[in-house]
Scaffold this active site. Structure first.
Site, PDB file in Angstrom:
ATOM      1  CG  HIS A   1      -1.886   1.164   1.216  1.00  0.00           C
ATOM      2  ND1 HIS A   1      -3.118   1.096   0.592  1.00  0.00           N
ATOM      3  CD2 HIS A   1      -1.788   2.417   1.731  1.00  0.00           C
ATOM      4  CE1 HIS A   1      -3.742   2.247   0.733  1.00  0.00           C
ATOM      5  NE2 HIS A   1      -2.956   3.069   1.421  1.00  0.00           N
ATOM      6  CB  CYS A   2       2.058   3.351  -2.650  1.00  0.00           C
ATOM      7  SG  CYS A   2       3.171   4.740  -2.952  1.00  0.00           S
ATOM      8  N   PRO A   3       1.383   5.172   0.288  1.00  0.00           N
ATOM      9  CG  PRO A   3       2.756   6.076   1.946  1.00  0.00           C
ATOM     10  CD  PRO A   3       2.533   4.829   1.139  1.00  0.00           C
TER      11      PRO A   3
ATOM     12  CG  ASN B   1      -5.216   7.743  -0.540  1.00  0.00           C
ATOM     13  OD1 ASN B   1      -5.094   6.991   0.422  1.00  0.00           O
ATOM     14  ND2 ASN B   1      -6.327   8.433  -0.765  1.00  0.00           N
ATOM     15  CG  ASN B   2      -5.097   2.627  -5.356  1.00  0.00           C
ATOM     16  OD1 ASN B   2      -5.756   1.851  -4.661  1.00  0.00           O
ATOM     17  ND2 ASN B   2      -5.259   2.707  -6.663  1.00  0.00           N
TER      18      ASN B   2
END
Length: 372
Positions: free
Chosen positions: A152-154, A157-158
């Site tokens: 999950h990549c901040p 945001n996905n």
């Protein structure tokens, strides 16, 4: 319930802060490069045209791939991986883990599953109430099971997974190209302004030594180089790591924890060779590799595997076509044979588990396997 709902809304709002920050930096970099550098600083029309053409090409590809990475919905398990209503009710009522696993094994008999938990059990998500397909994991941030989840990549945001992993790789590639191009073309003007600033700070340069346009663009050009160089270094390391993962056909999760197959854990279980590993992510048609359009192979539910170790559970198969018995030894399968027989291997695994289950076993039952 109202405070919890408000808290979740606030969390979703705060999750967009990194994306908004990146968007603001990109918008400022566009203004600093196009207006302050190309229009106010560079005097040659030819250099301006060349710089603007290549800048906008890298800028468009960067924004396009970034947009696709953010707004592509993560792929989820299909309905066939959900327990039937009756089986789900039985599973929830059961208190013993052994009985729950028996329910899952029966439900998974018709599913293409070849990975297990560390204890050899069926991978099941109690939160989403689905049997997890191979390479599928539950994302706590997205609160869903994601097919071929990577992380999950901040910054987007996905959740990066099967549906947008190619877009994420292209986003890293074009952002790196964008920063490299800015740093390379701004370097000479950065050196010029930096030298003039040092002379001025030493009081060796009169105030009117710098033209007014240079005074206006000085801050933007200096800061633009620092920001581009900083992002270039950080993105380069991340991009190199994910290129290595693509070459090995692994996700970030699998790089830290090897998937467990019926024959044991194997970090190279999904590796098909360098070229085929690349095709798994980017597809067969090379003309689409550099475009942020979906071309990945498969459906995200099943993946071709290679058989590294011989099957230690069933080294021999006894065939009973007639009263006379004959014993046939099974040798390790090749890659092509493994893909053709993978469904049959999975069925044999489920039958082997159910045969050893003491709950409904009958000592008089005889299992006969026929081979042609």
């Amino acid at each position: 319930m109202a405070p919890i709902h408000i808290l979740r809304c606030c969390q979703r709002g705060f999750a967009w802060i990194p994306v908004i920050f990146i968007a603001m930096v990109v918008c400022w970099s566009y203004y600093a490069y196009v207006v302050e550098l190309c229009i106010f600083t560079i005097k040659s029309i030819g250099i301006q045209v060349v710089y603007l053409i290549f800048f906008h090409l890298s800028f468009i590809m960067f924004v396009w791939s970034y947009w696709k990475t953010i707004f592509t919905k993560p792929a989820n398990p299909s309905k066939e991986f959900c327990l039937p209503k009756a089986e789900k009710e039985r599973y929830e009522k059961e208190e013993r883990p052994e009985s729950q696993q028996d329910i899952l094994w029966r439900a998974a008999a018709s599913l293409p599953l070849y990975t297990r938990t560390g204890a050899g059990a069926i991978r099941y998500c109690d939160r989403c109430q689905v049997i997890k397909p191979d390479r599928c994991h539950h994302c706590s941030a997205c609160d869903m099971c994601v097919l071929k989840m990577d992380h999950h990549c901040p910054w987007v945001n996905n959740c990066v997974g099967f549906s947008n992993y190619k877009f994420f790789i292209l986003f890293l590639a074009y952002s790196l190209l964008y920063c490299l191009f800015i740093a390379a073309t701004v370097l000479q003007y950065f050196i010029k302004f930096w030298t003039l600033c040092r002379r001025k700070s030493a009081e060796n340069c009169p105030k009117n030594d710098l033209p007014e346009t240079h005074q206006h663009a000085k801050f933007h050009v200096l800061f633009l180089f620092f920001v581009a160089a900083m992002f270039c270094i950080s993105i380069l390391s991340l991009f190199s790591y994910h290129l290595w993962l693509v070459g090995k056909n692994r996700s970030t999760i699998e790089a830290f924890r090897a998937p467990v197959f019926r024959t044991g854990s194997d970090k190279n279980g999904f590796s098909l060779g360098f070229r085929k590993n690349i095709a798994q992510v980017f597809g067969d048609e090379k003309k689409y590799w550099l475009l942020p359009v979906f071309t990945s192979q498969g459906d995200g539910l099943t993946f071709p595997t290679r058989l590294v170790n011989a099957d230690i559970e069933q080294p021999t198969i006894t065939v009973h076509p007639e009263p006379n018995k004959c014993e046939v030894t099974v040798s390790p399968l090749s890659e092509s044979q493994n893909r053709l027989l993978s469904n049959e291997q999975h069925t044999n695994s489920v039958v082997h588990h159910m045969a050893n289950n003491p709950v409904k076993s009958d000592p008089n039952d005889i299992t006969t396997v026929s081979m042609k």
